[in-house]
Write a protein that holds these residues in place. Structure first.
Motif, PDB file in Angstrom:
ATOM      1  N   VAL A   1       3.346   3.096  -2.637  1.00 42.78           N
ATOM      2  CA  VAL A   1       2.325   2.701  -3.572  1.00 42.78           C
ATOM      3  C   VAL A   1       1.197   3.601  -3.465  1.00 42.78           C
ATOM      4  CG1 VAL A   1       3.258   0.266  -3.700  1.00 42.78           C
ATOM      5  CG2 VAL A   1       1.115   0.803  -1.969  1.00 42.78           C
ATOM      6  N   LYS A   2       0.889   4.145  -2.610  1.00 43.72           N
ATOM      7  CA  LYS A   2      -0.375   5.194  -2.610  1.00 43.72           C
ATOM      8  C   LYS A   2       0.102   6.343  -3.572  1.00 43.72           C
ATOM      9  CE  LYS A   2      -2.211   3.927   1.833  1.00 43.72           C
ATOM     10  NZ  LYS A   2      -2.632   4.465   3.305  1.00 43.72           N
ATOM     11  N   LEU A   3       1.166   6.285  -3.843  1.00 44.34           N
ATOM     12  CA  LEU A   3       1.749   7.564  -4.511  1.00 44.34           C
ATOM     13  C   LEU A   3       2.091   7.180  -5.897  1.00 44.34           C
ATOM     14  CD1 LEU A   3       4.155   9.484  -2.057  1.00 44.34           C
ATOM     15  CD2 LEU A   3       1.973  10.149  -2.685  1.00 44.34           C
ATOM     16  N   ASN A   4       2.507   6.106  -6.180  1.00 45.20           N
ATOM     17  CA  ASN A   4       2.748   5.430  -7.212  1.00 45.20           C
ATOM     18  C   ASN A   4       2.678   3.893  -7.449  1.00 45.20           C
ATOM     19  OD1 ASN A   4       3.943   4.363  -9.957  1.00 45.20           O
ATOM     20  ND2 ASN A   4       5.614   5.745  -9.757  1.00 45.20           N
ATOM     21  N   GLY A   5       1.671   3.438  -7.823  1.00 40.86           N
ATOM     22  CA  GLY A   5       1.288   1.815  -7.580  1.00 40.86           C
ATOM     23  C   GLY A   5       2.306   0.914  -8.272  1.00 40.86           C
ATOM     24  N   ARG A   6       3.223   1.489  -9.258  1.00 44.28           N
ATOM     25  CA  ARG A   6       4.095   0.673  -9.862  1.00 44.28           C
ATOM     26  C   ARG A   6       5.566   0.380  -9.265  1.00 44.28           C
ATOM     27  NH1 ARG A   6       7.075   2.342 -14.394  1.00 44.28           N
ATOM     28  NH2 ARG A   6       7.454   0.216 -14.804  1.00 44.28           N
TER      29      ARG A   6
END
Length: 374
Positions: free
Chosen positions: A128-133
């Motif tokens: 999620v740190k790379l892509n919150g979705r």
């Protein structure tokens, strides 16, 4: 020559051409999907497959099993399209770096990751740190309720919205709305509301985006007190800072929602000032063409706001300090907005009366529509 003109020609080509590396390379560079029509030998050719997946990651589906196990080939595919992880070998679908690369580019790729990664809290937190979705595709509800994971997801989405446009931005805003409602992140979003206001400004011509951002402000309205000053400041901004007035009118809509939901919010000194800004904004809106029903609702709301201000802070509309009359009633809505912007926002907490700003207006230092800070 035909292969260079139309990659799909490979589908109808003779077997000899399907096994011709130069011809197949020319075809896949035009249409990576035509890799499926190449000979078995060339679908195991690293150069051909790499050329195809760098154009369309999903071409990995047609690569040989050996190349679907090749980490560099798979990484090239998922960098182009994260969903290509579906066609990677089982070993690579449990490889942290490969899966993180995939979900960074496409959050839904998480569904193709190995089960062990999908239930690993540490992995989900990194993802999620790379892509919150990514959180939308997490297996366990407890991950969505985890404050650290939800917070990291919100942080990433907030930092990314200024770089996103169109559907990608809408997806991010939808995820933020979900985090505000179910992830306990409303306070976090409120603390970063200036990013949302900036998003309104940048995407002022995108109606769907504008509606979603305004709706998000409504969702975090329980923290409106911390946002009121900045939103009211935007609602009174000058045309030089807000071409077309999109940010101003959007901010007026946000104030409308908050006023309708909780008038107690406007009882503070900052709230009373915001109510006056709202009244001026509503009057400006009434001076523009609108439907009959909308006009009636806006008129009623304006009357309610003015009645509220009259009850809560009659002194704000009364005579100014030093015995000088505050002539707001005699100003145009545009001049009144600019005057109040200077009074409320350009001197820190603002002076108690608008008399100083009125003097500057008399001297011609406060120009209509300028939003000039005194």
């Amino acid at each position: 020559e035909a292969g260079r003109a139309n990659g799909n020609v490979l589908r109808y080509a003779h077997e000899e051409l399907r096994a011709d590396q130069e011809f197949v390379l020319a075809c896949v560079q035009l249409d990576a999907d035509t890799l499926q029509h190449a000979s078995e030998e060339l679908r195991a050719d690293r150069q051909v497959v790499m050329a195809a997946v760098q154009i369309d990651g999903y071409a990995l589906e047609y690569a040989s099993e050996e190349l679907q196990r090749d980490r560099s080939v798979v990484l090239a595919a998922v960098r182009e399209e994260g969903g290509a992880l579906e066609f990677a070998s089982p070993k690579l679908r449990k490889d942290w770096y490969t899966v993180l690369t995939a979900v960074e580019h496409n959050a839904s790729a998480l569904v193709y990751a190995d089960w062990e990664l999908r239930v690993d809290r540490t992995f989900i937190l990194e993802a999620v740190k790379l892509n919150g979705r990514v959180l939308e595709y997490a297996l366990f509800e407890e991950f969505r309720d985890d404050p650290e994971i939800a917070g990291a997801s919100a942080d990433q989405l907030l930092s990314s919205i200024q770089h996103r446009r169109g559907p990608e931005l809408e997806f991010a805003l939808s995820s933020l709305a979900s985090l505000a409602q179910h992830g306990g992140c409303a306070g976090q979003l409120a603390s970063e509301h200036e990013l949302l206001l900036r998003c309104l400004t940048v995407n002022r011509l995108e109606q769907r985006t504008r509606v979603m951002v305004i709706s998000l402000f409504e969702q975090i309205s329980q923290h409106a007190g911390a946002m009121l000053f900045n939103v009211a400041q935007c609602a009174s901004s000058g045309d030089e800072d807000d071409e077309g007035g999109w940010l101003r009118y959007s901010s007026i809509e946000i104030l409308q929602q908050w006023f309708a939901k909780d008038r107690g919010l406007f009882s503070s000194r900052a709230g009373q000032r915001a109510a006056i800004i709202l009244a001026i904004g509503l009057q400006e809106m009434l001076e523009n063409p609108m439907g009959v029903e909308t006009r009636e609702k806006t008129t009623v709301l304006l009357e309610e706001v003015m009645a509220f201000v009259g009850e809560e802070a009659p002194e704000l509309l009364a005579a100014g300090g030093g015995g000088e009359e505050c002539r707001l009633a005699h100003l145009s809505m545009l001049d009144a907005r600019v005057l109040l912007h200077a009074w409320f926002f350009c001197n820190g907490e603002g002076s108690d009366t608008p008399s100083l700003a009125t003097k500057h207006l008399d001297r011609g230092l406060l120009r209509s529509g300028s939003g000039l800070c005194l």
